[in-house]
Design a protein around this motif. Structure first.
Motif, PDB file in Angstrom:
ATOM      1  N   LYS A 174       0.891  -1.193   0.056  1.00  8.74           N
ATOM      2  CA  LYS A 174       0.211   0.062  -0.133  1.00  8.74           C
ATOM      3  C   LYS A 174       0.852   1.189   0.056  1.00  8.74           C
ATOM      4  CE  LYS A 174      -3.543  -1.974   2.793  1.00  8.74           C
ATOM      5  NZ  LYS A 174      -4.308  -2.040   4.370  1.00  8.74           N
ATOM      6  N   SER A 175       0.254   2.398  -0.336  1.00  6.84           N
ATOM      7  CA  SER A 175       0.942   3.727  -0.423  1.00  6.84           C
ATOM      8  C   SER A 175      -0.251   4.466   0.535  1.00  6.84           C
ATOM      9  CB  SER A 175       1.158   4.134  -1.888  1.00  6.84           C
ATOM     10  OG  SER A 175       2.130   3.609  -2.295  1.00  6.84           O
TER      11      SER A 175
ATOM     12  N   TYR B 165       2.150   6.516   9.755  1.00  5.26           N
ATOM     13  CA  TYR B 165       2.616   5.311   8.969  1.00  5.26           C
ATOM     14  C   TYR B 165       4.064   4.923   9.130  1.00  5.26           C
ATOM     15  CZ  TYR B 165      -1.690   7.259   6.531  1.00  5.26           C
ATOM     16  OH  TYR B 165      -2.823   7.737   6.327  1.00  5.26           O
ATOM     17  N   THR B 166       4.426   3.628   8.875  1.00 11.33           N
ATOM     18  CA  THR B 166       5.834   3.229   9.083  1.00 11.33           C
ATOM     19  C   THR B 166       5.950   2.670   7.429  1.00 11.33           C
ATOM     20  OG1 THR B 166       5.785   2.630  11.220  1.00 11.33           O
ATOM     21  CG2 THR B 166       7.331   1.410   9.956  1.00 11.33           C
ATOM     22  N   GLY B 167       6.894   3.185   6.750  1.00 14.22           N
ATOM     23  CA  GLY B 167       7.374   2.838   5.399  1.00 14.22           C
ATOM     24  C   GLY B 167       8.638   3.565   4.898  1.00 14.22           C
TER      25      GLY B 167
ATOM     26  N   LYS C  16       5.188   4.630   1.309  1.00 16.47           N
ATOM     27  CA  LYS C  16       5.021   3.259   0.838  1.00 16.47           C
ATOM     28  C   LYS C  16       5.229   2.208   1.879  1.00 16.47           C
ATOM     29  CE  LYS C  16       6.054   0.539  -3.366  1.00 16.47           C
ATOM     30  NZ  LYS C  16       7.033   0.279  -4.360  1.00 16.47           N
ATOM     31  N   GLU C  17       4.403   1.706   2.220  1.00 14.59           N
ATOM     32  CA  GLU C  17       4.417   0.594   3.163  1.00 14.59           C
ATOM     33  C   GLU C  17       5.435  -0.577   2.863  1.00 14.59           C
ATOM     34  OE1 GLU C  17       0.911  -2.126   5.169  1.00 14.59           O
ATOM     35  OE2 GLU C  17       1.223  -2.708   3.185  1.00 14.59           O
ATOM     36  N   GLU C  18       5.959  -0.918   3.944  1.00 14.31           N
ATOM     37  CA  GLU C  18       7.397  -1.917   3.937  1.00 14.31           C
ATOM     38  C   GLU C  18       6.612  -3.406   3.473  1.00 14.31           C
ATOM     39  OE1 GLU C  18       9.165  -1.420   7.516  1.00 14.31           O
ATOM     40  OE2 GLU C  18      10.686  -0.338   6.349  1.00 14.31           O
TER      41      GLU C  18
END
Length: 82
Positions: free
Chosen positions: A2-3, A53-55, A78-80
């Motif tokens: 996901k973004s 968010y984390t990414g 962008k999600e990791e």
């Protein structure tokens, strides 16, 4: 994967414009939830905008000194991958 969009928040009850005072991250940086992304400056205050968010920072959509308004998109996270 996901973004996520980072949006200029509404601070207080009256919408006003902000200037991006400083970016605390760069494109490609890994960030975590709660990390300060940038400082937004208005006529009355400076607000530290924290990530929800984390990414990884995929894009910064405005530069330092640019004027932005509540609801404007500032960055893409962008999600990791797991």
């Amino acid at each position: 994967m996901k973004s996520f969009n980072v949006i200029v928040p509404l601070v207080g009850s009256v919408p006003e414009s902000y200037r991006i005072k400083t970016w605390e991250v760069e494109k490609g940086d890994r960030i975590t939830r709660g990390q300060v992304i940038c400082e937004l400056e208005s006529e009355n205050t400076v607000v530290e905008l924290e990530s929800k968010y984390t990414g990884n920072v995929k894009a910064l959509l405005s530069g330092e000194g640019d004027r932005v308004f509540p609801g404007n998109q500032l960055a893409i996270i962008k999600e990791e991958e797991a």
